[in-house]
Design a protein around this motif. Structure first.
Motif, short mmCIF file in Angstrom:
data_model
loop_
_atom_site.label_atom_id
_atom_site.label_comp_id
_atom_site.label_asym_id
_atom_site.label_seq_id
_atom_site.Cartn_x
_atom_site.Cartn_y
_atom_site.Cartn_z
N UNK A 259 1.22 -1.03 -0.39
CA UNK A 259 0.03 0.11 -0.02
C UNK A 259 0.78 1.18 -0.06
N UNK A 260 0.33 2.09 -0.96
CA UNK A 260 1.34 2.93 -0.98
C UNK A 260 0.58 4.69 -0.42
N UNK A 261 0.78 5.48 0.09
CA UNK A 261 0.09 6.80 0.41
C UNK A 261 0.84 7.99 0.52
N UNK A 262 -0.05 9.21 0.17
CA UNK A 262 0.83 10.19 -0.47
C UNK A 262 -0.27 11.11 0.02
N UNK A 263 -0.35 12.03 1.32
CA UNK A 263 -1.38 12.20 2.40
C UNK A 263 -2.76 11.63 2.19
N UNK A 264 -3.78 12.15 1.55
CA UNK A 264 -4.91 11.66 1.76
C UNK A 264 -5.58 9.52 0.87
N UNK A 265 -4.22 10.34 -0.71
CA UNK A 265 -4.24 8.93 -1.71
C UNK A 265 -3.49 7.85 -0.99
N UNK B 221 4.82 -3.76 -10.99
CA UNK B 221 3.52 -2.63 -10.85
C UNK B 221 3.69 -1.38 -10.64
N UNK B 222 3.22 -0.52 -11.51
CA UNK B 222 3.13 0.87 -11.82
C UNK B 222 2.23 1.39 -10.90
N UNK B 223 1.99 2.67 -9.67
CA UNK B 223 0.99 3.10 -9.02
C UNK B 223 1.65 4.37 -9.78
N UNK B 224 0.41 5.09 -9.93
CA UNK B 224 0.85 6.62 -9.93
C UNK B 224 -0.21 7.59 -9.20
N UNK B 225 0.62 8.10 -8.78
CA UNK B 225 -0.26 9.25 -7.74
C UNK B 225 -0.11 10.99 -8.04
N UNK B 226 -1.24 11.65 -7.96
CA UNK B 226 -1.43 13.31 -8.05
C UNK B 226 -0.85 13.48 -7.21
N UNK B 227 0.57 14.57 -6.86
CA UNK B 227 1.26 14.92 -6.12
C UNK B 227 0.57 16.87 -6.29
N UNK B 228 0.20 17.19 -4.55
CA UNK B 228 -0.15 18.91 -4.71
C UNK B 228 0.70 19.02 -4.20
N UNK B 229 1.50 17.96 -2.77
CA UNK B 229 2.36 18.87 -1.60
C UNK B 229 3.38 18.36 -2.11
#
Length: 165
Positions: A31-37, A54-62
């Motif tokens: 499990x990968x977490x970035x903020x609330x994502x 496996x590639x997981x793509x996260x949107x980054x705002x901070x």
């Protein structure tokens, strides 16, 4: 997508010597977490050395937020068992994304990060210019568990500015 800075692609490559949580091994997933994502990999049955790629793509705002990684053993009839966790400092990758890559040769190591008590690196990690992209390869030593490492690759994707009329 307000405040979007870019995309962080996290390639979860493999697990190394993960902890046994069942009699015949474990059924791990990441499990990968970035903020609330939050994103997760598929479950690999009966393996303490799983290969995901496996590639997981996260949107980054901070971009100063730490990336959190957790490994779990999938259980059918009870709560999934924790198999360790790690934090990933994306600052070394973020520091190079605004460099002008025109003068950089493919495969050039731009920055190296050594393992320390302040990070979860198992080995030296390198930020490179590879095939037209800034990437960082790393092996993380999991915390709060008896054994286990996770191999990852981070890649930054800039979002082109939207033209206003």
């Amino acid at each position: 997508m307000d405040g979007l800075v870019g995309l962080l692609k996290v390639r979860v490559v493999r697990g190394i010597n993960l902890a046994y949580r069942d009699a015949r091994g474990s059924d791990p997933y990441v499990v990968i977490r970035l903020g609330k994502k939050k994103l997760k990999t598929s479950v690999k049955k009966r393996s303490v050395n799983p290969i995901w790629h496996e590639e997981l793509t996260l949107t980054v705002t901070n971009p100063s937020q730490a990336l959190k990684l957790e490994v779990f053993d999938k259980d059918t009839f009870s709560r999934d068992d924790p198999m360790g966790d790690a934090e990933i400092d994306v600052a070394p990758l973020m520091e190079v994304v605004n460099m002008n890559p025109e003068e950089i040769k493919n495969g050039t190591i731009i920055r190296s990060v050594r393992p320390s008590t302040k990070n979860c690196l198992a080995d030296e990690s390198h930020v490179c210019w590879r095939n037209g992209k800034f990437v960082q390869d790393m092996i993380l030593r999991l915390k709060n568990v008896e054994s286990g490492e996770i191999q990852l690759q981070l890649q930054w994707v800039n979002i082109p500015p939207v033209a206003t009329r």
